[in-house]
Design an enzyme around this catalytic site. Structure first.
Site, PDB file in Angstrom:
ATOM      1  N   THR A  11      39.313  28.420  30.281  1.00 42.29           N
ATOM      2  CA  THR A  11      39.727  27.525  29.356  1.00 42.29           C
ATOM      3  C   THR A  11      39.469  26.523  28.836  1.00 42.29           C
ATOM      4  O   THR A  11      39.458  26.198  28.152  1.00 42.29           O
ATOM      5  CB  THR A  11      41.399  28.075  28.933  1.00 42.29           C
ATOM      6  OG1 THR A  11      41.460  28.410  30.410  1.00 42.29           O
ATOM      7  CG2 THR A  11      41.503  29.663  29.404  1.00 42.29           C
ATOM      8  N   GLN A  84      35.235  37.469  38.168  1.00 43.23           N
ATOM      9  CA  GLN A  84      34.755  38.535  37.166  1.00 43.23           C
ATOM     10  C   GLN A  84      34.651  37.848  36.199  1.00 43.23           C
ATOM     11  O   GLN A  84      34.183  38.828  35.401  1.00 43.23           O
ATOM     12  CB  GLN A  84      36.602  39.326  36.937  1.00 43.23           C
ATOM     13  CG  GLN A  84      37.179  39.974  37.563  1.00 43.23           C
ATOM     14  CD  GLN A  84      38.720  39.945  37.383  1.00 43.23           C
ATOM     15  OE1 GLN A  84      39.444  38.775  38.056  1.00 43.23           O
ATOM     16  NE2 GLN A  84      39.013  41.195  37.439  1.00 43.23           N
ATOM     17  N   HIS A 104      31.443  41.285  36.721  1.00 47.88           N
ATOM     18  CA  HIS A 104      31.562  42.047  36.284  1.00 47.88           C
ATOM     19  C   HIS A 104      29.399  41.678  35.252  1.00 47.88           C
ATOM     20  O   HIS A 104      29.542  41.391  33.930  1.00 47.88           O
ATOM     21  CB  HIS A 104      31.982  41.657  34.874  1.00 47.88           C
ATOM     22  CG  HIS A 104      33.271  42.154  35.553  1.00 47.88           C
ATOM     23  ND1 HIS A 104      35.140  42.023  35.138  1.00 47.88           N
ATOM     24  CD2 HIS A 104      33.410  43.065  36.801  1.00 47.88           C
ATOM     25  CE1 HIS A 104      36.020  42.755  35.789  1.00 47.88           C
ATOM     26  NE2 HIS A 104      35.343  43.447  36.583  1.00 47.88           N
ATOM     27  N   GLY A 183      42.887  32.118  37.924  1.00 52.14           N
ATOM     28  CA  GLY A 183      43.460  32.347  36.445  1.00 52.14           C
ATOM     29  C   GLY A 183      42.124  33.767  36.446  1.00 52.14           C
ATOM     30  O   GLY A 183      41.860  34.104  35.524  1.00 52.14           O
ATOM     31  N   SER A 185      44.333  37.821  35.595  1.00 53.58           N
ATOM     32  CA  SER A 185      45.883  38.993  35.844  1.00 53.58           C
ATOM     33  C   SER A 185      45.700  39.590  36.867  1.00 53.58           C
ATOM     34  O   SER A 185      46.226  40.697  37.072  1.00 53.58           O
ATOM     35  CB  SER A 185      45.493  39.611  34.576  1.00 53.58           C
ATOM     36  OG  SER A 185      44.324  40.605  34.277  1.00 53.58           O
TER      37      SER A 185
END
Length: 495
Positions: A11, A84, A104, A183, A185
């Site tokens: 981010t 990820q 991913h 960072g 979840s």
């Protein structure tokens, strides 16, 4: 120690995450999934205040560069990085691919479904024309090795994770005594099993850095609700370790190959012919100039994989008198210089300057399909006389995709030689006000590309190449870190 990263590490680079709320403190605004479920008014208000960019233009953050330093090419405490993220920033930051598990996928990586051949590209490989649904991955491009279909490597919900990356992540988690989760979840399975495995085993420690709570907080030895860059900068300061500055690293091979039988140049309006002599019985010398980008292989085999980061190859001069930095201007109407011409069908620049000479070029089109979009970019020249092409110098200009405002690079390549270059630059980050929510800042400095080779102020001196923009100041500078003659070891298939 291993690290496990999610969207929160990017981010600060201007890439929005997925789950941040509409009232988030992040400059990138609300997460993608939150916006998808919001009203049009909320989305409009979010777009008005967010500061974001695209993944191909994003500059790796302090967190990305700290992890590179902690790994230290295998000599540091960080032994593996499991991510990820599909934005490719970890690989771009300099983390060795063999130490990186991208669970991913990578939006810049294509892979053959038949033989596993891979190619990196300096643009997103996903093609909505040939992959109309989320679980369709065919890009429309063809494998150079076997002719099979190339697919993007993005992993969507409900699809299996790549075997190599998942196995590596689990193996490293089994050996690790510390996992630093940054960072994420930690709510997406099976990826979240990696930090959970470390946090739940005896002797294992799990540290979580995330703005929001996660389902694995109960297994953690330490939970820090803060921005990843803030925490990593404080950590590196405490360890008295400097965070390295991001440098855009590029590696490529460039060569010029004499061709026999030669390709005969065709007159305007005529079909291309082949043969060793022209209509007058003269031998036709033919020369193919090519360049090929390279990237480290994720398998750790040591072999490089193709990397398509060169957008255009322009031939400026050929023959005697070639020198880097020369303007290459001539009143001759014989094509490139001294009678050299490009074979029929070759594109030429359209100079705007009076008396400018069109230069032959080859380029990569992002939306090109089929088998004509490999890593090689090449131009073939021919000379309608008895010419020995074995000692011909050629001056070329390489243009890049411009994601980091990369200036063109001028080089001289001699016929019959292959050279390998390692170059780098420290990109200048555009001001936030110049980057819109779609990251549409014009970073190429050469929108049309047709007249750039007559109009640009490109120069090379010593081991650097710089380009001044139309306003005067120099933007970026390429540094030649290594140049090696690999003529004797170059694989013929690369030529």
């Amino acid at each position: 120690m291993i690290a496990f990263t999610g969207a929160g590490v990017s981010t600060a680079a201007g890439i929005p995450d997925f789950r941040s709320g509409v009232n988030t403190s992040l400059e990138t605004g609300a997460g993608a999934w939150v916006l998808r479920a919001s009203t049009p008014d909320v989305r409009k208000a979010n777009a008005a205040r967010r500061v974001a960019t695209t993944t191909v233009k994003a500059v790796p953050t302090s967190t990305h560069m700290s992890l590179v330093k902690l790994h230290g090419n295998g000599k540091g405490p960080l032994k593996a990085l499991v991510s990820q993220n599909t934005d490719g920033l970890h690989r771009r930051s300099g983390m060795p691919p063999e130490a990186l598990a991208e669970l991913h996928g990578n939006s810049n990586l294509e892979r053959c479904v038949d033989c596993g051949w891979e190619i990196m590209r300096d643009f997103k490989t996903r093609n909505s024309k040939t992959a109309k649904s989320a679980k369709e991955h065919r890009t429309g491009r063809i494998c150079k090795a076997c002719g099979g279909d190339l697919h993007d490597t993005i992993i969507n919900f409900g699809e299996s994770l790549p075997d190599r990356d998942l196995s590596m992540a689990n193996d490293q988690a089994a050996q690790a005594d510390l996992c630093l989760a940054l960072g994420s979840s930690l709510s997406v399975s099976p990826a979240n099993h990696v930090p959970q495995q470390v946090g739940c085993k005896q002797g294992g420690r799990l540290v979580i850095v995330n703005l929001m709570r996660t389902p694995l907080d109960g297994h953690a030895d330490l939970v820090i609700h803060a921005k990843c860059d803030t925490v990593m900068e404080l950590l590196m300061e405490e360890l008295a370790i400097d965070i390295p500055t991001f440098k855009l690293q590029r590696k490529f091979e460039i060569g010029a190959t004499s061709l026999r039988p030669a390709v005969q140049p065709a007159a305007e309006g005529e079909d291309e012919g082949e043969g060793e002599a022209d209509a007058n019985g003269n031998n036709v010398g033919s020369l193919r100039i090519w360049v090929r980008g390279l990237s480290p292989c994720a398998s750790g085999s040591g072999d490089d994989v193709p990397f398509q980061f060169i957008r255009r190859l322009v031939v400026l001069e050929a023959g005697s008198g070639v020198s880097v930095g020369a303007t290459g201007r001539t009143s001759s109407a014989k094509g490139v210089l001294g009678g050299w011409t490009a074979v029929s069908g070759t594109k030429h620049t359209q100079p705007k300057r009076k008396g400018g000479v069109p230069r032959p070029y080859s380029e990569v089109l992002k939306d090109a399909l089929g088998d004509d979009n490999f890593a090689n970019v090449e131009v073939t020249l021919a000379h309608p006389s008895n010419t020995d092409t074995s000692a011909i110098p050629v001056r070329v200009k390489l243009h890049f995709f411009g994601n980091y405002n990369e200036p063109p690079l001028e080089l001289v390549v001699n016929a019959g030689t292959v050279s390998q270059y390692d170059i780098s630059l420290e990109p200048t980050k555009p001001p936030l006000s110049a980057v819109d929510s779609l990251g549409s800042t014009n970073a190429t400095g050469d929108a049309s590309g047709k007249a750039a080779d007559e109009a640009s102020g490109t120069s090379q001196a010593g081991n650097t190449t710089s380009m001044a923009n139309s306003e005067g100041p120099v933007r970026n500078t390429w540094v030649h870190e290594r140049v090696v003659d690999v003529t004797s070891v170059a694989n013929p298939k690369h030529k």
